[in-house]
Design a protein around this motif. Structure first.
Motif, PDB file in Angstrom:
ATOM      1  N   GLU A 172       0.698  -1.156   0.078  1.00  0.00           N
ATOM      2  CA  GLU A 172      -0.081   0.114   0.167  1.00  0.00           C
ATOM      3  C   GLU A 172       0.765   1.226   0.133  1.00  0.00           C
ATOM      4  N   TRP A 173       0.455   2.119  -0.818  1.00  0.00           N
ATOM      5  CA  TRP A 173       1.199   3.771  -0.888  1.00  0.00           C
ATOM      6  C   TRP A 173       0.474   4.396   0.265  1.00  0.00           C
ATOM      7  N   ILE A 174       1.400   4.848   1.239  1.00  0.00           N
ATOM      8  CA  ILE A 174       0.764   5.672   2.318  1.00  0.00           C
ATOM      9  C   ILE A 174       0.931   6.995   2.388  1.00  0.00           C
ATOM     10  N   GLY A 175       1.433   7.545   1.319  1.00  0.00           N
ATOM     11  CA  GLY A 175       1.511   9.073   1.151  1.00  0.00           C
ATOM     12  C   GLY A 175       0.224   9.815   0.843  1.00  0.00           C
TER      13      GLY A 175
END
Ligand SMILES: [Cu+2]
Length: 452
Positions: free
Chosen positions: A426-429
């Motif tokens: 998962e991209w968390i930005g």
């Protein structure tokens, strides 16, 4: 996923084989004893201890019929009979099959063998056995009324012929055609090459594609169904209870797939490309093979494909018709994607307090729900993987390629652990602005307007 397998000895004596004491006697001139199988577990057959050496096939959730030698003739005894087949944990079907199971046991022999196959009929009507793809005398071909009279209930017929070519064949009745096939009467017949160096593989899997229409809560297939089957099975078994194809890294692997359903099945395997090496017509010369990742298995046909298992992992193998990776589904369910069912839910709950709306964000949530089901059925999709529910059922399994799996070991090694950096994450930005969840294009039911 179930993991119950037995090793059957070379003459095939094993924990779940019953009444097989007579096997191994070579000159008994009476009727060979009919082995019975009482389990849907995958039974592994040992390599032959005498005669031509071959690598026995592994019939997923199936078994190989034992034989005896009688003056140089390989003798088998098939019994056509009503059976109770465990399609999955929690679901039994009342089918017709052979020797205790449906699909019937795999018959294995060697090119050049003479076989004598006794067929006893314990069904309530005539039957026969057609040896699909075999080159044999016309009178042994098993078409009732054309090749020979029907085998009446309680009677035994003898089929005897030479196996003049190797390959993968099938067997099924040509008697009361629609009913007997719909009830599950079918099996596969593998003839190994007499030259053990011809097309050898380390692992040789066998899958018979079949299909049933069994209403939830009932046991007997609807025999009149032509297209809308609700159970799409491999060897009369549905995911998540189809055993995995366990493979050692570097193994040469063959998968033989026969189709006796009423429609074609594009069998797709992830992680690899592969080549068709055999049809029920015979072996495909190397110069005529081309790469594929899905192989369409036509109705009434067999395709075998081969690959070298270089890529570690858990790789899905499934029919690519999306309805065929579902269990026990109805075809008259409306699409609810995007529908706002809040008002409906409130109304329903006023007289049925536990009413649950479904399908508004797709049907993946149906795998997670534990809804009350009628007895003797299983949810549309209920397999679990290492990362949550696997939102498929039916014609689906997993090819598990691992390092260090011993020859003849088919024990489920568990789930593959992806090395660091080799799994999607998962991209968390920050996220860009997007509005599809609330877009009028996907929310089809307008919000109730304020009453003014
Ligand atoms: Cu299919």
């Amino acid at each position: 996923m179930l993991n119950r397998r037995q090793l059957l000895g070379a003459g095939a004596a094993g924990a779940t084989l019953v009444s097989s004491q007579a096997w191994g006697k070579t000159l008994n001139m009476g009727l060979p004893e009919a082995a019975q199988m009482d389990s849907a577990a995958t039974a592994i057959t040992a390599r032959p201890s005498t005669g031509v050496d071959y690598n026995p096939v592994v019939t997923l959730n199936g078994w190989t019929l034992p034989h005896r030698m009688n003056n140089g003739v390989k003798e088998f005894h098939l019994v056509a009979e009503p059976v109770e087949r465990e399609l999955a944990d929690g679901m039994i079907a009342h089918l017709w099959g052979y020797n205790g199971q449906s699909t019937g046991p795999t018959i294995e022999a060697v090119e050049g063998d003479r076989v004598r196959i006794y067929v006893t009929n314990r069904l309530p009507e005539n039957t026969s056995v057609h040896w699909h793809g075999m080159i044999l005398p016309s009178g042994m071909d098993g078409v009732v009324g054309l090749s020979h009279p029907g085998i009446k209930p309680g009677k035994t017929f003898i089929y005897e012929f030479d196996l003049i070519k190797s390959g993968t064949f099938m067997y099924h009745p040509h008697a009361d055609e629609m009913v007997q096939m719909a009830m599950g009467m079918m099996g596969m017949f593998v003839v190994h090459p007499k030259d053990p160096t011809f097309m050898p593989v380390d692992r040789d899997f066998l899958i018979m594609l079949n299909a049933f229409d069994i209403d939830p809560g009932t046991y007997v297939p609807r025999i009149m169904t032509m297209a809308d089957f609700n159970l799409w099975t491999w060897n009369s078994r549905i995911f998540p209870d189809i055993d995995p194809l366990v493979v050692n890294r570097g193994d040469k692997v063959r998968v033989r797939v026969g189709n006796l359903t009423m429609t074609n099945h594009p069998i797709h395997m992830h992680g690899y490309d592969f080549k068709v090496t055999c049809t029920d017509g015979g072996w495909v010369p190397e110069s005529a093979q081309w790469p594929e990742v899905s192989i369409d298995i036509p109705v009434g046909a067999m395709r075998a494909y081969e690959f070298t298992a270089d890529h570690l992992g858990d790789w899905a193998i499934h029919c690519h018709k999306s309805h065929h990776t579902m269990n026990a589904m109805g075809h008259d369910v409306p699409t609810f994607i995007g529908v706002d069912k809040k008002q409906l839910t409130q109304k329903m709950r006023s007289f049925q307090p536990d009413y649950m709306p479904m399908g508004t964000a797709g049907m993946g949530d149906m795998g997670k729900m534990t809804m009350p089901l009628p007895d003797n059925t299983i949810p549309m999709m209920n397999g679990w993987g290492p990362h949550g529910p696997i939102e498929m059922g039916g014609m689906f399994s997993v090819v598990k390629v691992r390092e260090g799996i011993e020859a003849d070991d088919y024990e489920d090694p568990g789930w593959y652990e992806n090395p660091p950096g080799e799994q999607a994450y998962e991209w968390i930005g920050e996220l860009p602005e997007f509005a599809s969840n609330t877009s009028p294009k996907t929310i089809l039911t307008p919000k109730p307007t304020q009453k003014g």
